[in-house]
Design a protein around this motif. Structure first.
Motif, PDB file in Angstrom:
ATOM      1  N   ASP A 124       0.827  -1.206   0.000  1.00  0.00           N
ATOM      2  CA  ASP A 124       0.000   0.000   0.000  1.00  0.00           C
ATOM      3  C   ASP A 124       0.864   1.261   0.000  1.00  0.00           C
ATOM      4  O   ASP A 124       0.571   2.223  -0.712  1.00  0.00           O
ATOM      5  N   PHE A 125       1.939   1.242   0.786  1.00  0.00           N
ATOM      6  CA  PHE A 125       2.835   2.392   0.867  1.00  0.00           C
ATOM      7  C   PHE A 125       3.489   2.679  -0.483  1.00  0.00           C
ATOM      8  O   PHE A 125       3.546   3.825  -0.930  1.00  0.00           O
ATOM      9  N   VAL A 126       3.967   1.646  -1.134  1.00  0.00           N
ATOM     10  CA  VAL A 126       4.600   1.806  -2.451  1.00  0.00           C
ATOM     11  C   VAL A 126       3.576   2.324  -3.461  1.00  0.00           C
ATOM     12  O   VAL A 126       3.854   3.263  -4.214  1.00  0.00           O
ATOM     13  N   ARG A 127       2.395   1.731  -3.467  1.00  0.00           N
ATOM     14  CA  ARG A 127       1.359   2.153  -4.414  1.00  0.00           C
ATOM     15  C   ARG A 127       0.991   3.633  -4.202  1.00  0.00           C
ATOM     16  O   ARG A 127       0.934   4.413  -5.156  1.00  0.00           O
ATOM     17  N   GLU A 128       0.748   4.017  -2.958  1.00  0.00           N
ATOM     18  CA  GLU A 128       0.361   5.402  -2.676  1.00  0.00           C
ATOM     19  C   GLU A 128       1.503   6.369  -2.961  1.00  0.00           C
ATOM     20  O   GLU A 128       1.270   7.468  -3.467  1.00  0.00           O
ATOM     21  N   SER A 129       2.725   5.982  -2.641  1.00  0.00           N
ATOM     22  CA  SER A 129       3.876   6.842  -2.941  1.00  0.00           C
ATOM     23  C   SER A 129       3.983   7.076  -4.440  1.00  0.00           C
ATOM     24  O   SER A 129       4.198   8.214  -4.888  1.00  0.00           O
ATOM     25  N   ASN A 130       3.824   6.027  -5.217  1.00  0.00           N
ATOM     26  CA  ASN A 130       3.960   6.144  -6.668  1.00  0.00           C
ATOM     27  C   ASN A 130       2.828   6.937  -7.305  1.00  0.00           C
ATOM     28  O   ASN A 130       2.977   7.414  -8.430  1.00  0.00           O
ATOM     29  N   ARG A 131       1.727   7.106  -6.611  1.00  0.00           N
ATOM     30  CA  ARG A 131       0.631   7.956  -7.110  1.00  0.00           C
ATOM     31  C   ARG A 131       0.925   9.438  -6.915  1.00  0.00           C
ATOM     32  O   ARG A 131       0.319  10.280  -7.555  1.00  0.00           O
ATOM     33  N   GLY A 132       1.830   9.731  -6.012  1.00  0.00           N
ATOM     34  CA  GLY A 132       2.142  11.117  -5.685  1.00  0.00           C
ATOM     35  C   GLY A 132       3.274  11.676  -6.523  1.00  0.00           C
ATOM     36  O   GLY A 132       3.710  11.072  -7.507  1.00  0.00           O
ATOM     37  N   ALA A 133       3.776  12.824  -6.088  1.00  0.00           N
ATOM     38  CA  ALA A 133       4.819  13.519  -6.841  1.00  0.00           C
ATOM     39  C   ALA A 133       6.112  13.675  -6.051  1.00  0.00           C
ATOM     40  O   ALA A 133       7.048  14.287  -6.533  1.00  0.00           O
TER      41      ALA A 133
END
Length: 122
Positions: free
Chosen positions: A94-103
């Motif tokens: 979840d952390f990787v997925r959410e980080s990659n959605r950001g900038a």
């Protein structure tokens, strides 16, 4: 040590594969000094340089290291394969997925993937 490269028109400090563990506070502070001195906007860090506890979120290592870099207004690209660790840990996935959605923080395979991501971000 590392070097600054122009990647997709942005000054990116690319950390070398060898060197001190950047999850250790004083070594991370030294890196931040290098980033300012080099005029970098983005830092690309090989996963191996972040130590064995980085991908174990309960250790707090990832949060502390990434937050410190972000607080100094750097974009961060963690380079390497996190797929096995993410498959074994739902919080990490979840952390990787959410980080990659950001900038601000990205988990990417390599510099080529970073170049694609920076070019897409404009």
């Amino acid at each position: 040590m590392g070097e600054v490269r122009n990647i997709a028109g942005r000054p990116v400090y690319v950390c070398g594969r060898e060197g001190p563990c950047l999850a250790v506070d004083y070594d991370l502070s030294d890196l931040i000094g290098d980033l300012f001195g080099a005029g970098a906007e983005v830092v690309a860090i090989p996963l191996a340089r972040l130590g064995p506890d980085f991908l174990r979120l309960s250790s707090g290592v990832a949060g502390a290291a990434l937050q410190k870099l972000v607080n100094y207004h750097f974009q961060v690209a963690v380079l390497g394969d996190v797929s096995a660790a993410a498959a074994a840990s739902e919080p990490l996935r979840d952390f990787v997925r959410e980080s990659n959605r950001g900038a601000t923080v990205w988990f990417l395979a390599d510099l080529a993937a970073l170049e694609v991501r920076l070019a897409a971000a404009g």
